[in-house]
Design a protein around this motif. Structure first.
Motif, PDB file in Angstrom:
ATOM      1  N   ALA A 356       0.747  -1.321  -0.127  1.00 49.75           N
ATOM      2  CA  ALA A 356      -0.020   0.062  -0.093  1.00 49.75           C
ATOM      3  C   ALA A 356       0.931   1.211   0.041  1.00 49.75           C
ATOM      4  N   LYS A 357       2.168   1.043   0.500  1.00 45.92           N
ATOM      5  CA  LYS A 357       3.148   2.333   0.411  1.00 45.92           C
ATOM      6  C   LYS A 357       3.108   2.924  -0.964  1.00 45.92           C
ATOM      7  N   GLY A 358       3.090   1.861  -2.037  1.00 48.20           N
ATOM      8  CA  GLY A 358       3.169   2.543  -3.314  1.00 48.20           C
ATOM      9  C   GLY A 358       2.081   3.142  -3.919  1.00 48.20           C
ATOM     10  N   ASN A 359       1.036   3.111  -3.168  1.00 46.84           N
ATOM     11  CA  ASN A 359      -0.092   3.797  -3.728  1.00 46.84           C
ATOM     12  C   ASN A 359      -0.084   5.258  -4.101  1.00 46.84           C
ATOM     13  N   SER A 360       0.940   5.576  -2.879  1.00 48.63           N
ATOM     14  CA  SER A 360       1.269   7.025  -2.883  1.00 48.63           C
ATOM     15  C   SER A 360       2.208   7.876  -4.087  1.00 48.63           C
ATOM     16  N   ILE A 361       2.681   6.647  -4.697  1.00 45.08           N
ATOM     17  CA  ILE A 361       3.807   7.015  -5.716  1.00 45.08           C
ATOM     18  C   ILE A 361       3.214   6.659  -7.243  1.00 45.08           C
ATOM     19  N   GLU A 362       2.584   5.543  -7.327  1.00 43.18           N
ATOM     20  CA  GLU A 362       2.356   5.204  -8.681  1.00 43.18           C
ATOM     21  C   GLU A 362       1.039   5.924  -9.096  1.00 43.18           C
ATOM     22  N   GLY A 363       1.042   6.342 -10.345  1.00 43.91           N
ATOM     23  CA  GLY A 363       0.097   6.799 -11.306  1.00 43.91           C
ATOM     24  C   GLY A 363       0.193   8.534 -10.898  1.00 43.91           C
ATOM     25  N   GLY A 364       1.160   8.711 -10.394  1.00 42.00           N
ATOM     26  CA  GLY A 364       1.208  10.328  -9.810  1.00 42.00           C
ATOM     27  C   GLY A 364       1.620  10.567  -8.361  1.00 42.00           C
ATOM     28  N   THR A 365       2.329  10.943  -8.007  1.00 36.25           N
ATOM     29  CA  THR A 365       2.631  11.060  -6.475  1.00 36.25           C
ATOM     30  C   THR A 365       1.565  11.981  -5.916  1.00 36.25           C
ATOM     31  N   SER A 366       1.345  11.674  -4.592  1.00 34.41           N
ATOM     32  CA  SER A 366       0.459  12.451  -3.905  1.00 34.41           C
ATOM     33  C   SER A 366       0.653  13.894  -3.822  1.00 34.41           C
ATOM     34  N   GLU A 367       1.584  14.441  -3.883  1.00 36.78           N
ATOM     35  CA  GLU A 367       2.286  15.800  -3.668  1.00 36.78           C
ATOM     36  C   GLU A 367       1.847  16.528  -5.047  1.00 36.78           C
ATOM     37  N   ILE A 368       2.110  15.714  -6.060  1.00 36.12           N
ATOM     38  CA  ILE A 368       1.782  16.366  -7.527  1.00 36.12           C
ATOM     39  C   ILE A 368       0.391  16.222  -7.762  1.00 36.12           C
ATOM     40  N   LEU A 369      -0.453  15.192  -7.167  1.00 33.69           N
ATOM     41  CA  LEU A 369      -1.896  15.202  -7.390  1.00 33.69           C
ATOM     42  C   LEU A 369      -2.589  16.619  -6.573  1.00 33.69           C
ATOM     43  N   ARG A 370      -1.992  16.802  -5.459  1.00 34.27           N
ATOM     44  CA  ARG A 370      -2.634  17.843  -4.487  1.00 34.27           C
ATOM     45  C   ARG A 370      -2.420  19.107  -5.356  1.00 34.27           C
ATOM     46  N   ASN A 371      -1.310  19.301  -6.183  1.00 35.36           N
ATOM     47  CA  ASN A 371      -0.978  20.542  -6.781  1.00 35.36           C
ATOM     48  C   ASN A 371      -2.238  20.560  -7.879  1.00 35.36           C
ATOM     49  N   ILE A 372      -2.348  19.491  -8.612  1.00 35.45           N
ATOM     50  CA  ILE A 372      -3.361  19.247  -9.655  1.00 35.45           C
ATOM     51  C   ILE A 372      -4.735  19.708  -8.967  1.00 35.45           C
ATOM     52  N   ILE A 373      -5.251  19.186  -8.084  1.00 35.66           N
ATOM     53  CA  ILE A 373      -6.484  19.500  -7.288  1.00 35.66           C
ATOM     54  C   ILE A 373      -6.611  20.826  -7.072  1.00 35.66           C
ATOM     55  N   ALA A 374      -5.492  21.204  -6.516  1.00 37.31           N
ATOM     56  CA  ALA A 374      -5.685  23.032  -6.112  1.00 37.31           C
ATOM     57  C   ALA A 374      -5.736  23.778  -7.361  1.00 37.31           C
ATOM     58  N   GLU A 375      -5.019  23.465  -8.377  1.00 36.08           N
ATOM     59  CA  GLU A 375      -4.758  24.392  -9.588  1.00 36.08           C
ATOM     60  C   GLU A 375      -6.256  24.174 -10.555  1.00 36.08           C
ATOM     61  N   ARG A 376      -6.480  22.918 -10.827  1.00 33.81           N
ATOM     62  CA  ARG A 376      -7.300  22.703 -11.908  1.00 33.81           C
ATOM     63  C   ARG A 376      -8.681  22.376 -11.289  1.00 33.81           C
ATOM     64  N   VAL A 377      -8.791  22.063 -10.077  1.00 30.97           N
ATOM     65  CA  VAL A 377     -10.249  21.827  -9.556  1.00 30.97           C
ATOM     66  C   VAL A 377     -10.673  23.006  -8.652  1.00 30.97           C
ATOM     67  N   LEU A 378      -9.690  23.463  -7.812  1.00 26.98           N
ATOM     68  CA  LEU A 378     -10.259  24.652  -6.646  1.00 26.98           C
ATOM     69  C   LEU A 378     -10.056  25.852  -7.450  1.00 26.98           C
ATOM     70  N   GLY A 379      -9.245  26.047  -8.419  1.00 28.44           N
ATOM     71  CA  GLY A 379      -8.813  27.197  -9.172  1.00 28.44           C
ATOM     72  C   GLY A 379      -8.067  27.983  -8.283  1.00 28.44           C
ATOM     73  N   LEU A 380      -6.987  27.693  -7.536  1.00 30.09           N
ATOM     74  CA  LEU A 380      -6.105  28.403  -6.719  1.00 30.09           C
ATOM     75  C   LEU A 380      -4.957  28.726  -7.578  1.00 30.09           C
ATOM     76  N   PRO A 381      -4.253  29.766  -7.104  1.00 24.86           N
ATOM     77  CA  PRO A 381      -3.173  30.317  -7.907  1.00 24.86           C
ATOM     78  C   PRO A 381      -1.865  29.261  -8.130  1.00 24.86           C
ATOM     79  N   PRO A 382      -1.517  28.897  -9.432  1.00 23.57           N
ATOM     80  CA  PRO A 382      -0.039  27.985  -9.376  1.00 23.57           C
ATOM     81  C   PRO A 382       0.950  28.385  -8.787  1.00 23.57           C
ATOM     82  N   GLU A 383       1.819  27.440  -8.551  1.00 25.48           N
ATOM     83  CA  GLU A 383       2.870  27.639  -8.052  1.00 25.48           C
ATOM     84  C   GLU A 383       3.773  28.210  -8.964  1.00 25.48           C
ATOM     85  N   PRO A 384       4.917  28.955  -8.591  1.00 30.16           N
ATOM     86  CA  PRO A 384       5.811  29.929  -9.520  1.00 30.16           C
ATOM     87  C   PRO A 384       6.499  28.597 -10.242  1.00 30.16           C
ATOM     88  N   ARG A 385       6.869  28.912 -11.679  1.00 27.71           N
ATOM     89  CA  ARG A 385       7.335  27.863 -12.380  1.00 27.71           C
ATOM     90  C   ARG A 385       8.468  28.645 -13.132  1.00 27.71           C
TER      91      ARG A 385
END
Length: 397
Positions: A356-385
């Motif tokens: 189960a530890k691998g679930n937070s890595i495979e298919g996109g890490t949980s950290e990256i998924l939180r960024n996607i949710i924040a920016e593309r679902v909640l409409g929050l400002p994106p991180e500086p790139r």
């Protein structure tokens, strides 16, 4: 029955399946599956001639229920999760007619297994910085590089491959998407041993592998857009499958709780109830998203499904070890096996906890998924790139 006629109700579709069963012998598995595909009863929402009937996706469950009730063979979907859940929808959306007819049928029947050559040692969470190069040479592309964390590469006949074809443009714009024959000269697959002791995935080396341009999916330089379809479907495939109540790891823990009253404590009871409710909420959310899929491609909401699944699966498997105490720590299968698939129900508690530890890595890490949710679902400002408009060749590596 054609895509241009009115959509039949479930009973008419059931009758179509029963007619098929009456004229095809399920004991001849491969011939049966090929005929099912040709009859449009593989995935009914796909176009006619490509395994479907052009019907709403929601009617697929009607077909599956009829075949299951008859004891007919299925196409072993758990063994071909990458092909069915990720590759097929990408080929359907971006492939040429020739590619669709060449690849979709043997993919669905299981005659050709698929893997995914995306991540690299230096390009995991930030996939767009990948360094595997593809250089045009006449009608072929010559590919050189290394991929990692490739599930089932040791069994795969084909792979979806993302490679860099233009290093002089920003990282997202110089990528191209290919279909790679895993039996080609220059493809080397090596096992990676996991915490479970198994080698479920691999590292793959590509040494001047030649790929025909006819096996390019989408336009040159448009690989990132094509890959987004794959990745969004991947997150649904990992965390958004349809399931009845108390399946997966939660079902195992609930069954242990009922059958082993001597293990119960008030604190564990409260935690089990909380997880049961959260698991059921996630299951119902999955059902809603699957219904939305009937109207088109998955969106960024799939990231939330996969993120929630990873967190819940890890908490449930952790609760199981707490419930079983010392008994739950027993894990003696350290042989480097090549498992047929991930199994959260028939293996030991120790395996479930470690895997189960691998679930937070495979298919996109949980950290990256939180960024996607924040920016593309909640409409929050994106991180500086700061590297967004910098040519890939000028990026520090």
């Amino acid at each position: 029955m054609t895509a241009t006629t009115s959509v039949p109700d479930a009973e008419r579709l059931r009758a179509l399946v029963r007619d098929f069963l009456a004229t095809h012998d399920p004991r001849e598995r491969l011939r049966f599956l090929r005929a099912r595909f040709d009859a449009g009863l593989a995935w009914v929402h796909y176009p006619e001639g490509l395994g479907g009937l052009g019907l709403p996706r929601a009617l697929q469950s009607v077909v599956d229920e009829e075949f299951a009730a008859a004891g007919a063979p299925d196409n072993a979907p758990r063994r071909n999760l990458i092909g069915l859940g990720m590759v097929a929808p990408t080929i359907l959306r971006f492939g040429t007619e020739e590619q669709k007819r060449r690849f979709l049928r043997p993919l669905w029947t299981g005659e050709e297994a698929w893997c995914q050559l995306f991540s690299e040692p230096g390009a995991g969470s930030d996939l767009a910085v990948l360094a595997t190069r593809a250089v045009r040479d006449g009608d072929d592309w010559v590919v050189t590089g290394q991929k990692v964390w490739t599930s089932r590469a040791h069994e795969a006949d084909w792979a979806i491959l993302l490679a860099r074809t233009d290093p002089d443009v920003p990282k997202h714009r110089g990528l191209t998407y290919f279909l790679c024959d895993m039996h080609s000269p220059g493809v080397v697959v090596r096992p990676l041993r996991q915490a479970t002791g198994e080698a479920e995935f691999n590292e793959v080396f590509l040494n001047r592998v030649r790929i025909p341009d006819a096996h390019r999916l989408g336009a040159v330089g448009d690989g990132w857009r094509v890959a987004q379809t794959t990745l969004m479907n991947e997150r649904i495939a990992i965390g958004g499958g349809a399931a009845p109540r108390e399946t997966g790891a939660l079902g195992v823990v609930a069954r242990t709780w009922r059958e082993r009253p001597e293990l119960r404590t008030p604190g564990l009871h409260d935690e089990l109830l909380r997880l049961w409710v959260a698991w059921e909420v996630n299951r119902l959310t999955n059902e809603r998203i699957r219904q939305q899929l009937a109207n088109g491609q998955p969106g960024p909401e799939g990231s939330a499904v996969k993120l929630a699944f990873a967190r819940l699966n890890q908490r449930v498997t952790g609760l199981e070890l707490t419930l079983l105490a010392g008994e739950g720590l027993a894990y003696d299968d350290w042989t480097m096996r090549r498992p047929a698939g991930v199994d959260f129900t028939q293996r030991s508690p120790g395996y479930r906890y470690l895997r189960a530890k691998g679930n937070s890595i495979e298919g996109g890490t949980s950290e990256i998924l939180r960024n996607i949710i924040a920016e593309r679902v909640l409409g929050l400002p994106p991180e500086p790139r700061t590297d967004k408009d910098v040519p890939w060749k000028d990026l520090p590596r």
